[in-house]
Design a protein around this motif. Structure first.
Motif, short mmCIF file in Angstrom:
data_model
loop_
_atom_site.label_atom_id
_atom_site.label_comp_id
_atom_site.label_asym_id
_atom_site.label_seq_id
_atom_site.Cartn_x
_atom_site.Cartn_y
_atom_site.Cartn_z
N GLU A 269 0.80 -1.22 0.00
CA GLU A 269 0.00 0.00 0.00
C GLU A 269 0.84 1.27 0.00
O GLU A 269 0.34 2.36 -0.26
CB GLU A 269 -0.97 0.02 1.19
CG GLU A 269 -0.30 0.15 2.54
CD GLU A 269 0.08 -1.17 3.18
OE1 GLU A 269 0.52 -1.14 4.33
OE2 GLU A 269 -0.04 -2.23 2.52
N MET A 270 2.14 1.15 0.26
CA MET A 270 3.01 2.32 0.31
C MET A 270 3.66 2.62 -1.05
O MET A 270 4.29 3.65 -1.20
CB MET A 270 4.11 2.12 1.36
CG MET A 270 3.58 1.89 2.76
SD MET A 270 2.68 3.27 3.45
CE MET A 270 3.99 4.40 3.77
N PHE A 271 3.52 1.75 -2.03
CA PHE A 271 4.12 1.99 -3.33
C PHE A 271 3.44 3.18 -4.00
O PHE A 271 2.22 3.29 -4.00
CB PHE A 271 3.98 0.76 -4.22
CG PHE A 271 4.83 -0.41 -3.82
CD1 PHE A 271 5.52 -0.46 -2.63
CD2 PHE A 271 4.93 -1.50 -4.65
CE1 PHE A 271 6.30 -1.55 -2.27
CE2 PHE A 271 5.70 -2.60 -4.32
CZ PHE A 271 6.39 -2.62 -3.13
N ALA A 272 4.21 4.06 -4.57
CA ALA A 272 3.68 5.27 -5.20
C ALA A 272 3.65 5.13 -6.72
O ALA A 272 4.45 4.40 -7.31
CB ALA A 272 4.53 6.47 -4.81
N GLY A 273 2.73 5.84 -7.34
CA GLY A 273 2.66 5.85 -8.80
C GLY A 273 2.48 4.47 -9.39
O GLY A 273 1.63 3.71 -8.95
N ASP A 274 3.33 4.12 -10.35
CA ASP A 274 3.26 2.81 -11.00
C ASP A 274 4.18 1.78 -10.35
O ASP A 274 4.40 0.71 -10.91
CB ASP A 274 3.64 2.94 -12.48
CG ASP A 274 2.60 3.69 -13.29
OD1 ASP A 274 1.43 3.74 -12.86
OD2 ASP A 274 2.96 4.24 -14.34
N ASP A 275 4.71 2.09 -9.18
CA ASP A 275 5.65 1.17 -8.53
C ASP A 275 5.01 -0.19 -8.23
O ASP A 275 5.70 -1.20 -8.26
CB ASP A 275 6.21 1.77 -7.24
CG ASP A 275 7.18 2.91 -7.50
OD1 ASP A 275 7.60 3.08 -8.67
OD2 ASP A 275 7.50 3.63 -6.54
N ASP A 276 3.71 -0.23 -7.96
CA ASP A 276 3.06 -1.51 -7.70
C ASP A 276 3.06 -2.38 -8.95
O ASP A 276 3.39 -3.57 -8.90
CB ASP A 276 1.65 -1.33 -7.15
CG ASP A 276 0.78 -0.40 -7.98
OD1 ASP A 276 1.26 0.21 -8.96
OD2 ASP A 276 -0.42 -0.27 -7.64
N VAL A 277 2.76 -1.79 -10.09
CA VAL A 277 2.78 -2.53 -11.36
C VAL A 277 4.21 -2.97 -11.69
O VAL A 277 4.44 -4.12 -12.10
CB VAL A 277 2.20 -1.67 -12.50
CG1 VAL A 277 2.36 -2.35 -13.85
CG2 VAL A 277 0.74 -1.35 -12.22
N HIS B 89 -0.38 13.14 -4.55
CA HIS B 89 0.36 11.89 -4.45
C HIS B 89 -0.56 10.67 -4.32
O HIS B 89 -0.15 9.56 -4.62
CB HIS B 89 1.33 11.92 -3.26
CG HIS B 89 2.38 12.98 -3.39
ND1 HIS B 89 3.38 12.91 -4.33
CD2 HIS B 89 2.57 14.13 -2.73
CE1 HIS B 89 4.16 13.97 -4.23
NE2 HIS B 89 3.67 14.74 -3.26
N SER B 90 -1.77 10.89 -3.85
CA SER B 90 -2.72 9.79 -3.70
C SER B 90 -3.51 9.60 -4.98
O SER B 90 -3.66 10.52 -5.79
CB SER B 90 -3.68 10.08 -2.54
OG SER B 90 -2.98 10.14 -1.32
#
Length: 83
Positions: A11-19, A59-60
């Motif tokens: 849940e802390m990954f920002a932008g496309d970092d999760d992908v 940022h959200s």
């Protein structure tokens, strides 16, 4: 790599970092390998919190209700999945 797990981190990954994480994990895993992502924080609706220095600065995720967290600092955005 045969497996990996994330606990209270995704849940802390920002932008496309999760992908990007999912793509990199797929690259590193052997065929049949697994990644378990366990979000520990769930809410009744999709939301995110930021600390005062980041709150309201985009940022959200725009689809999330954004809250400000006043008891800590340095959180760009922390997403909370809907139950």
């Amino acid at each position: 790599m045969r497996g990996a797990s994330l606990h209270c981190a995704f849940e802390m990954f920002a932008g496309d970092d999760d992908v990007l994480f999912v793509q990199e994990a797929a690259r590193l895993l052997v065929p049949g390998g697994r990644v378990v992502i366990l979000p520990l924080y769930m809410y009744t609706h999709y939301c995110a919190y930021s600390t005062p220095e980041y709150w309201g600065r985009g940022h959200s995720d725009p689809a999330a209700v954004e809250y400000v967290r006043m008891d800590t600092w340095g959180v760009l955005s922390s997403r909370k999945a809907e139950i």
